[in-house]
Design a protein around this motif. Structure first.
Motif, PDB file in Angstrom:
ATOM      1  N   ASP A 162      50.661  48.792  26.651  1.00 59.22           N
ATOM      2  CA  ASP A 162      50.213  48.518  25.288  1.00 59.22           C
ATOM      3  C   ASP A 162      51.291  47.782  24.485  1.00 59.22           C
ATOM      4  OD1 ASP A 162      47.827  49.780  25.837  1.00 59.22           O
ATOM      5  OD2 ASP A 162      48.495  51.729  25.105  1.00 59.22           O
ATOM      6  N   ILE A 163      52.549  48.169  24.676  1.00 60.40           N
ATOM      7  CA  ILE A 163      53.652  47.532  23.943  1.00 60.40           C
ATOM      8  C   ILE A 163      53.741  46.047  24.282  1.00 60.40           C
ATOM      9  CG2 ILE A 163      56.171  47.427  23.742  1.00 60.40           C
ATOM     10  CD1 ILE A 163      56.169  50.499  24.028  1.00 60.40           C
ATOM     11  N   TYR A 164      53.657  45.742  25.576  1.00 61.81           N
ATOM     12  CA  TYR A 164      53.790  44.348  26.020  1.00 61.81           C
ATOM     13  C   TYR A 164      52.453  43.614  26.042  1.00 61.81           C
ATOM     14  CZ  TYR A 164      58.631  45.182  27.463  1.00 61.81           C
ATOM     15  OH  TYR A 164      59.975  45.467  27.471  1.00 61.81           O
ATOM     16  N   GLN A 165      51.364  44.328  25.697  1.00 63.22           N
ATOM     17  CA  GLN A 165      50.029  43.733  25.678  1.00 63.22           C
ATOM     18  C   GLN A 165      49.695  43.075  27.022  1.00 63.22           C
ATOM     19  OE1 GLN A 165      49.928  41.155  22.225  1.00 63.22           O
ATOM     20  NE2 GLN A 165      50.048  42.869  20.806  1.00 63.22           N
ATOM     21  N   ILE A 166      49.888  43.851  28.065  1.00 61.08           N
ATOM     22  CA  ILE A 166      49.632  43.358  29.422  1.00 61.08           C
ATOM     23  C   ILE A 166      48.134  43.444  29.700  1.00 61.08           C
ATOM     24  CG2 ILE A 166      50.206  43.659  31.859  1.00 61.08           C
ATOM     25  CD1 ILE A 166      52.671  45.252  30.951  1.00 61.08           C
ATOM     26  N   PRO A 167      47.515  42.365  30.161  1.00 59.45           N
ATOM     27  CA  PRO A 167      46.089  42.426  30.508  1.00 59.45           C
ATOM     28  C   PRO A 167      45.838  43.499  31.574  1.00 59.45           C
ATOM     29  CG  PRO A 167      46.849  40.143  30.425  1.00 59.45           C
ATOM     30  CD  PRO A 167      48.067  41.004  30.303  1.00 59.45           C
ATOM     31  N   GLN A 168      44.685  44.145  31.487  1.00 58.54           N
ATOM     32  CA  GLN A 168      44.370  45.256  32.390  1.00 58.54           C
ATOM     33  C   GLN A 168      44.458  44.852  33.860  1.00 58.54           C
ATOM     34  OE1 GLN A 168      43.966  48.439  31.823  1.00 58.54           O
ATOM     35  NE2 GLN A 168      43.480  48.931  33.968  1.00 58.54           N
ATOM     36  N   ALA A 169      43.957  43.678  34.199  1.00 59.02           N
ATOM     37  CA  ALA A 169      43.964  43.241  35.602  1.00 59.02           C
ATOM     38  C   ALA A 169      45.388  43.051  36.114  1.00 59.02           C
ATOM     39  CB  ALA A 169      43.176  41.940  35.744  1.00 59.02           C
ATOM     40  N   VAL A 170      46.247  42.458  35.268  1.00 54.98           N
ATOM     41  CA  VAL A 170      47.647  42.235  35.649  1.00 54.98           C
ATOM     42  C   VAL A 170      48.369  43.567  35.788  1.00 54.98           C
ATOM     43  CG1 VAL A 170      49.869  41.246  34.918  1.00 54.98           C
ATOM     44  CG2 VAL A 170      47.735  39.966  34.563  1.00 54.98           C
ATOM     45  N   TYR A 171      48.120  44.464  34.827  1.00 51.66           N
ATOM     46  CA  TYR A 171      48.760  45.785  34.846  1.00 51.66           C
ATOM     47  C   TYR A 171      48.391  46.558  36.105  1.00 51.66           C
ATOM     48  CZ  TYR A 171      49.534  50.685  33.592  1.00 51.66           C
ATOM     49  OH  TYR A 171      49.925  52.005  33.597  1.00 51.66           O
ATOM     50  N   LYS A 172      47.099  46.589  36.429  1.00 58.26           N
ATOM     51  CA  LYS A 172      46.654  47.347  37.609  1.00 58.26           C
ATOM     52  C   LYS A 172      47.203  46.741  38.896  1.00 58.26           C
ATOM     53  CE  LYS A 172      42.574  49.398  39.780  1.00 58.26           C
ATOM     54  NZ  LYS A 172      43.145  49.222  41.125  1.00 58.26           N
ATOM     55  N   SER A 173      47.191  45.419  38.983  1.00 55.53           N
ATOM     56  CA  SER A 173      47.697  44.750  40.181  1.00 55.53           C
ATOM     57  C   SER A 173      49.185  45.036  40.378  1.00 55.53           C
ATOM     58  CB  SER A 173      47.457  43.243  40.074  1.00 55.53           C
ATOM     59  OG  SER A 173      48.076  42.562  41.145  1.00 55.53           O
ATOM     60  N   ASN A 174      49.962  44.905  39.299  1.00 54.03           N
ATOM     61  CA  ASN A 174      51.405  45.151  39.391  1.00 54.03           C
ATOM     62  C   ASN A 174      51.696  46.612  39.703  1.00 54.03           C
ATOM     63  OD1 ASN A 174      52.064  42.512  38.912  1.00 54.03           O
ATOM     64  ND2 ASN A 174      52.581  42.796  36.751  1.00 54.03           N
TER      65      ASN A 174
END
Length: 338
Positions: free
Chosen positions: A124-136
Motif C-alpha cells: 500500500d505504501i509503494y502503491q504496488i499493483p496487485q499483479a506485480v505484488y503477487k508475482s514478486n
C-alpha cells in the motif's frame, strides 16, 4: 547509462568535545568546544545501470555515510549527487520509490505483526499493483525459502530469517537500485548462499543495480564485478576485482608434486631473493615468488631442472589478501605502476 552520479560529494559532522566528569560537563555548558569530523572527503562516484559494485573499506572509512547520502537520509556538506536523475535529499519520497535498501543491523519490518502483513503494508505504501505484488511475493517466498516463517512476526524470527524477509521487502516494488549495507553479517553459510543467489538472479533478470558494502569478502567475489575501496573518506581504488589483484598483489604461488626428493633445489631457492619454499614436504611443496621479479615459467623451469615434475598448479593472491594489504596500508604502489 549512469544511474548514480556524485561530484565532489563530502560530509562533515560537528562533534562536541568535553572533559570527563561533572566538571567537564559544566565547563562545556558555559564554554562549549566543538571539532569538525570529516566522514567523507570530496569524491567523485558514478555507477552504470545494472552494475554490481562492492564499496568497501575499514571501519569508519565513510562507507555507510556515503550510502546514507545516496539514499537521502543525510544531506551532503558539499558537492552534488544524482540517483536516477533525482537529488536524493531534496526529493526523498520520489527517491525512496525507486530504491531498495537493506541495513544489516536495522529492519524495515513491523516488529509485532506477521511478515505477510508487513509486506501488505509495503504494497500500500509503494502503491504496488496487485499483479506485480503477487508475482514478486510468490517468487521471493520460493527463492528465499520463506514459507516456514512468512506468518510469524518479525520479533520471532532468527537473524537469517529476518535478513531474507528484509531483502524481499526492499524489492517488492521492483526498484532499479538496491543498496546493501552488511546484508550477510552474522549469517550461516546456507543462508548466505540463498541471499547471494537471490541477489544474482535479481541483477541478471531485472538488471537491478546493486551497491554493496560488506566485510564478508565472499560476498564481494560472488556478487560484484567492480570494486571501490574507500579509506579515510577518500576513494583509493576503483576498478575490477581482477585488476586490483593484478595491480596490488605481487605474490604468487606454485604448488608442485614431484617424483623424487629435490634437496639441492631447496638449497638453491633459499639463496634466490624473491623466491621462497613453503609447505615443504618430500614430494610436495610450494614456491612463492614476486610476480614482478620472476615469471611462472622461470620458476617451473628451475624446478624441472632438478627432477621429474608430476603435477603443478598456480595460485594468485585471493581478494582477502589484497584487501587486507589495502587496510594495512601495505600496497606496493611502485610495483603496480610497472
Amino acid at each position: 547509462m549512469r544511474i548514480i552520479e556524485a561530484r565532489q560529494l563530502s560530509k562533515s559532522f560537528i562533534q562536541a568535545v568535553k572533559e570527563p566528569g561533572l566538571k567537564g560537563s559544566v565547563k562545556h555548558l558555559f564554554i562549549p568546544r566543538h571539532i569538525e569530523k570529516v566522514a567523507v572527503q570530496p569524491l567523485d562516484l558514478s555507477v552504470e545501470a545494472g552494475e554490481t559494485v562492492a564499496y568497501v573499506g575499514p571501519n569508519g572509512a565513510g562507507k555507510s555515510t556515503t550510502l546514507k547520502m545516496l539514499t537521502g537520509i543525510l544531506v551532503p556538506t558539499s558537492g552534488t549527487v544524482s540517483v536516477n536523475g533525482i537529488n536524493p535529499h531534496k526529493n526523498r519520497m520520489h527517491n525512496a520509490a525507486q530504491i531498495g535498501a537493506v541495513f544489516g543491523q536495522r529492519t524495515q519490518l513491523w516488529w509485532d505483526i506477521p511478515i505477510m502483513e508487513s509486506f501488505s503494508l509495503l504494497k500500500d505504501i509503494y502503491q504496488i499493483p496487485q499483479a506485480v505484488y503477487k508475482s514478486n511475493l510468490d517468487q521471493f517466498i520460493e527463492l528465499l525459502g520463506m514459507n516456514e516463517f512468512i506468518h510469524l512476526s518479525a520479533r520471532k524470527l532468527s537473524l537469517g530469517q529476518r535478513m531474507r524477509a528484509d531483502l524481499a521487502a526492499s524489492l517488492l516494488h521492483n526498484p532499479p537500485i538496491l543498496y546493501l549495507d552488511e546484508p550477510t553479517i552474522g549469517l550461516d553459510v546456507s543462508v548466505k548462499h540463498k541471499i547471494r543467489e537471490f541477489i544474482k538472479k535479481i541483477n541478471l533478470e531485472q538488471q537491478t543495480t546493486v551497491m554493496l558494502t560488506t566485510h564478508d569478502l565472499g560476498d564481494i567475489e560472488d556478487l560484484c564485478k567492480r570494486l571501490i575501496i574507500i579509506d579515510h573518506g577518500s576513494i583509493i581504488y576503483d576498478g575490477s576485482l581482477q585488476e586490483v589483484k593484478s595491480r596490488f598483489a605481487s605474490k604468487r604461488m606454485i604448488f608442485f608434486q614431484v617424483g623424487s626428493p629435490m634437496p639441492d633445489l631447496f638449497e638453491q631457492l633459499k639463496q634466490s631473493p624473491g623466491l621462497q619454499v613453503e609447505n615443504q614436504n618430500t614430494l610436495d611443496f610450494s614456491v612463492s615468488f614476486n610476480r614482478y621479479e620472476y615469471t611462472a615459467s622461470e620458476v617451473v623451469s628451475q624446478v624441472m631442472k632438478h627432477g621429474e615434475v608430476i603435477d603443478f598448479r598456480m595460485e594468485d593472491a585471493n581478494i582477502e589478501q589484497v584487501i587486507k594489504s589495502v587496510y594495512d596500508g601495505n600496497l606496493d604502489l611502485n610495483a603496480s605502476r610497472k
